[in-house]
Design a protein around this motif. Sequence first.
Motif, PDB file in Angstrom:
ATOM      1  N   CYS A  72       0.865  -1.167   0.000  1.00 15.23           N
ATOM      2  CA  CYS A  72       0.000   0.000   0.000  1.00 15.23           C
ATOM      3  C   CYS A  72       0.911   1.229   0.000  1.00 15.23           C
ATOM      4  O   CYS A  72       1.956   1.223   0.673  1.00 15.23           O
ATOM      5  N   PRO A  73       0.569   2.274  -0.735  1.00 15.90           N
ATOM      6  CA  PRO A  73       1.390   3.484  -0.703  1.00 15.90           C
ATOM      7  C   PRO A  73       1.605   4.024   0.716  1.00 15.90           C
ATOM      8  O   PRO A  73       2.620   4.651   0.991  1.00 15.90           O
ATOM      9  N   SER A  74       0.679   3.731   1.616  1.00 17.38           N
ATOM     10  CA  SER A  74       0.833   4.204   2.993  1.00 17.38           C
ATOM     11  C   SER A  74       2.047   3.570   3.672  1.00 17.38           C
ATOM     12  O   SER A  74       2.636   4.172   4.567  1.00 17.38           O
ATOM     13  N   LEU A 103       1.336  12.729   3.609  1.00 17.53           N
ATOM     14  CA  LEU A 103       2.122  12.301   2.455  1.00 17.53           C
ATOM     15  C   LEU A 103       1.378  11.342   1.526  1.00 17.53           C
ATOM     16  O   LEU A 103       1.930  10.907   0.511  1.00 17.53           O
ATOM     17  N   MET A 104       0.137  11.026   1.840  1.00 16.52           N
ATOM     18  CA  MET A 104      -0.558   9.995   1.065  1.00 16.52           C
ATOM     19  C   MET A 104      -0.712  10.339  -0.411  1.00 16.52           C
ATOM     20  O   MET A 104      -0.473   9.492  -1.271  1.00 16.52           O
ATOM     21  N   GLU A 105      -1.108  11.547  -0.747  1.00 13.14           N
ATOM     22  CA  GLU A 105      -1.247  11.879  -2.172  1.00 13.14           C
ATOM     23  C   GLU A 105       0.112  11.856  -2.854  1.00 13.14           C
ATOM     24  O   GLU A 105       0.245  11.397  -3.985  1.00 13.14           O
ATOM     25  N   ARG A 106       1.134  12.326  -2.169  1.00  8.73           N
ATOM     26  CA  ARG A 106       2.481  12.281  -2.750  1.00  8.73           C
ATOM     27  C   ARG A 106       2.945  10.832  -2.921  1.00  8.73           C
ATOM     28  O   ARG A 106       3.670  10.514  -3.872  1.00  8.73           O
ATOM     29  N   ALA A 107       2.530   9.932  -2.039  1.00  9.54           N
ATOM     30  CA  ALA A 107       2.875   8.516  -2.175  1.00  9.54           C
ATOM     31  C   ALA A 107       2.170   7.924  -3.403  1.00  9.54           C
ATOM     32  O   ALA A 107       2.770   7.148  -4.154  1.00  9.54           O
ATOM     33  N   ARG A 108       0.918   8.308  -3.620  1.00 10.66           N
ATOM     34  CA  ARG A 108       0.212   7.851  -4.819  1.00 10.66           C
ATOM     35  C   ARG A 108       0.894   8.400  -6.076  1.00 10.66           C
ATOM     36  O   ARG A 108       1.015   7.701  -7.078  1.00 10.66           O
ATOM     37  N   MET A 109       1.352   9.633  -6.001  1.00 11.23           N
ATOM     38  CA  MET A 109       2.065  10.225  -7.134  1.00 11.23           C
ATOM     39  C   MET A 109       3.358   9.457  -7.402  1.00 11.23           C
ATOM     40  O   MET A 109       3.710   9.195  -8.562  1.00 11.23           O
ATOM     41  N   ALA A 110       4.057   9.094  -6.337  1.00  9.13           N
ATOM     42  CA  ALA A 110       5.300   8.318  -6.490  1.00  9.13           C
ATOM     43  C   ALA A 110       4.998   6.975  -7.156  1.00  9.13           C
ATOM     44  O   ALA A 110       5.760   6.527  -8.021  1.00  9.13           O
TER      45      ALA A 110
END
Length: 122
Positions: free
Chosen positions: A67-69, A82-89
């Motif tokens: 999971c990106p989390s 940081l969740m949206e940035r993790a999805r972007m990554a």
Amino acid sequence: MPPAALPEKPCATCGRTMVWRANWAKNWDTVRYCSAGCRRGLDATDRALEAAMLALLGQRAATATICPSEAARAVADDWEPLMERARMAARRLVAAGAAVITQRGVVVDPSTAKGPIRVRRR
């Protein structure tokens, strides 16, 4: 031109697919960002999220997902912002050919996926 024939490329920041637009016609080769917000570029946190995802995936079986989390938690104690940035990554890793994004075990288009996602090595 039919929509399917329009050129596409990923945004350098968020990884979403950008489709050619008439206002980009003269400089399509130099267009890198989908929006003014993405022009901020990437910073050390963005690169750390990508590295954390690759490290986590490297520690698991080839078919395992994360999971990106998990990457966000590995980068910062206060991980929720940081969740949206993790999805972007994750989308950038897909664009680079290093990963796929799944929902309920099915590979999905990272630009249009809504809701919980998982990341798996390609």
